[in-house]
Design a protein around this motif. Structure first.
Motif, PDB file in Angstrom:
ATOM      1  N   THR A 121      39.933  40.091  49.913  1.00 37.22           N
ATOM      2  CA  THR A 121      41.384  39.950  49.857  1.00 37.22           C
ATOM      3  C   THR A 121      42.080  40.851  48.842  1.00 37.22           C
ATOM      4  OG1 THR A 121      41.205  38.161  48.234  1.00 37.22           O
ATOM      5  CG2 THR A 121      41.270  37.525  50.580  1.00 37.22           C
ATOM      6  N   ARG A 122      41.325  41.450  47.925  1.00 31.83           N
ATOM      7  CA  ARG A 122      41.937  42.173  46.808  1.00 31.83           C
ATOM      8  C   ARG A 122      41.452  43.605  46.688  1.00 31.83           C
ATOM      9  NH1 ARG A 122      39.829  37.840  42.809  1.00 31.83           N
ATOM     10  NH2 ARG A 122      40.432  36.066  44.078  1.00 31.83           N
ATOM     11  N   LEU A 123      42.383  44.467  46.326  1.00 36.08           N
ATOM     12  CA  LEU A 123      42.062  45.829  45.934  1.00 36.08           C
ATOM     13  C   LEU A 123      41.875  45.780  44.421  1.00 36.08           C
ATOM     14  CD1 LEU A 123      41.900  48.656  47.245  1.00 36.08           C
ATOM     15  CD2 LEU A 123      44.283  48.977  46.570  1.00 36.08           C
ATOM     16  N   ARG A 124      40.756  46.314  43.936  1.00 32.00           N
ATOM     17  CA  ARG A 124      40.414  46.233  42.518  1.00 32.00           C
ATOM     18  C   ARG A 124      40.405  47.628  41.916  1.00 32.00           C
ATOM     19  NH1 ARG A 124      36.896  41.459  41.521  1.00 32.00           N
ATOM     20  NH2 ARG A 124      37.242  40.079  43.306  1.00 32.00           N
ATOM     21  N   LEU A 125      41.224  47.816  40.879  1.00 37.48           N
ATOM     22  CA  LEU A 125      41.332  49.109  40.205  1.00 37.48           C
ATOM     23  C   LEU A 125      40.863  48.980  38.763  1.00 37.48           C
ATOM     24  CD1 LEU A 125      44.992  50.063  41.224  1.00 37.48           C
ATOM     25  CD2 LEU A 125      42.897  50.668  42.430  1.00 37.48           C
ATOM     26  N   VAL A 126      40.085  49.940  38.309  1.00 40.36           N
ATOM     27  CA  VAL A 126      39.799  50.084  36.886  1.00 40.36           C
ATOM     28  C   VAL A 126      40.607  51.290  36.431  1.00 40.36           C
ATOM     29  CG1 VAL A 126      38.053  50.551  35.130  1.00 40.36           C
ATOM     30  CG2 VAL A 126      37.507  49.066  37.069  1.00 40.36           C
ATOM     31  N   LEU A 127      41.460  51.057  35.447  1.00 43.25           N
ATOM     32  CA  LEU A 127      42.369  52.102  34.981  1.00 43.25           C
ATOM     33  C   LEU A 127      41.961  52.592  33.599  1.00 43.25           C
ATOM     34  CD1 LEU A 127      45.756  50.437  36.002  1.00 43.25           C
ATOM     35  CD2 LEU A 127      44.321  51.991  37.362  1.00 43.25           C
ATOM     36  N   GLU A 128      42.242  53.838  33.339  1.00 44.52           N
ATOM     37  CA  GLU A 128      42.024  54.412  32.014  1.00 44.52           C
ATOM     38  C   GLU A 128      42.863  53.654  30.987  1.00 44.52           C
ATOM     39  OE1 GLU A 128      40.464  56.867  29.187  1.00 44.52           O
ATOM     40  OE2 GLU A 128      40.016  57.206  31.295  1.00 44.52           O
ATOM     41  N   GLN A 136      43.747  43.650  39.746  1.00 43.57           N
ATOM     42  CA  GLN A 136      43.462  43.166  41.094  1.00 43.57           C
ATOM     43  C   GLN A 136      44.773  42.960  41.837  1.00 43.57           C
ATOM     44  OE1 GLN A 136      40.583  40.004  41.243  1.00 43.57           O
ATOM     45  NE2 GLN A 136      39.327  40.955  39.666  1.00 43.57           N
ATOM     46  N   ILE A 137      44.854  43.574  43.007  1.00 41.52           N
ATOM     47  CA  ILE A 137      46.056  43.526  43.835  1.00 41.52           C
ATOM     48  C   ILE A 137      45.709  42.742  45.090  1.00 41.52           C
ATOM     49  CG2 ILE A 137      47.827  44.879  45.011  1.00 41.52           C
ATOM     50  CD1 ILE A 137      46.721  47.262  43.169  1.00 41.52           C
ATOM     51  N   ILE A 138      46.379  41.624  45.287  1.00 38.22           N
ATOM     52  CA  ILE A 138      46.087  40.763  46.428  1.00 38.22           C
ATOM     53  C   ILE A 138      46.887  41.225  47.639  1.00 38.22           C
ATOM     54  CG2 ILE A 138      46.084  38.403  47.313  1.00 38.22           C
ATOM     55  CD1 ILE A 138      46.170  37.500  44.313  1.00 38.22           C
ATOM     56  N   PHE A 139      46.164  41.586  48.694  1.00 38.69           N
ATOM     57  CA  PHE A 139      46.783  41.943  49.971  1.00 38.69           C
ATOM     58  C   PHE A 139      46.480  40.895  51.032  1.00 38.69           C
ATOM     59  CE2 PHE A 139      46.840  46.313  48.246  1.00 38.69           C
ATOM     60  CZ  PHE A 139      48.134  46.659  48.557  1.00 38.69           C
ATOM     61  N   GLY A 140      45.329  40.284  50.966  1.00 37.99           N
ATOM     62  CA  GLY A 140      44.925  39.304  51.964  1.00 37.99           C
ATOM     63  C   GLY A 140      43.812  39.837  52.843  1.00 37.99           C
ATOM     64  N   ALA A 141      43.181  38.909  53.535  1.00 41.38           N
ATOM     65  CA  ALA A 141      42.021  39.236  54.371  1.00 41.38           C
ATOM     66  C   ALA A 141      42.387  40.267  55.438  1.00 41.38           C
ATOM     67  CB  ALA A 141      41.468  37.978  55.017  1.00 41.38           C
ATOM     68  N   GLY A 142      41.519  41.249  55.612  1.00 41.63           N
ATOM     69  CA  GLY A 142      41.715  42.274  56.639  1.00 41.63           C
ATOM     70  C   GLY A 142      42.623  43.396  56.181  1.00 41.63           C
TER      71      GLY A 142
END
Length: 115
Positions: free
Chosen positions: A34-41, A68-74
């Motif tokens: 459900t989430r896009l996960r970013l590690v940022l500098e 973590q950015i929640i977009f949802g399943a799919g």
């Protein structure tokens, strides 16, 4: 995916990258169901408040060293795919604050964080 939907998703990905502080600020990216996960500098250079207002984003929070950015399943699969398929190029931005960590270790840690 039809053209209109792809254009909408590309605009969303571009906004997320800009609000994350740009491509150069993104060290790594992964996603779960459900989430896009970013590690940022530098998390402070990201505009998390405005990221919550991006089309189709359901929420944004920081957990450990990940934004973590929640977009949802799919939908998160589509967003991640757009990023890989376009010139935004965040899939090539694997770097690490800790130079001893590899892309595979980051991916493994991201999966462990889901469980």
């Amino acid at each position: 995916m039809d053209t209109k939907k792809r254009e909408r998703y590309e605009a969303i990905v571009q906004q997320v990258i800009e609000l994350a502080g740009g491509k150069k600020n993104i060290l790594g990216i992964a996603h779960c169901a459900t989430r896009l996960r970013l590690v940022l500098e530098d998390n402070d250079s990201a505009d998390l408040k405005n990221m919550e207002n991006v089309d189709l984003v359901k929420g944004v929070f920081v957990a450990g060293d990940q934004v973590q950015i929640i977009f949802g399943a799919g939908l998160v699969n589509d967003m991640s795919g757009i990023g890989r398929d376009t010139s935004y190029g965040y899939h090539e931005s694997w770097r690490s604050k800790d130079k001893s960590r590899t892309k595979d270790e980051f991916s493994s840690e991201s999966v462990e964080g889901i469980i």
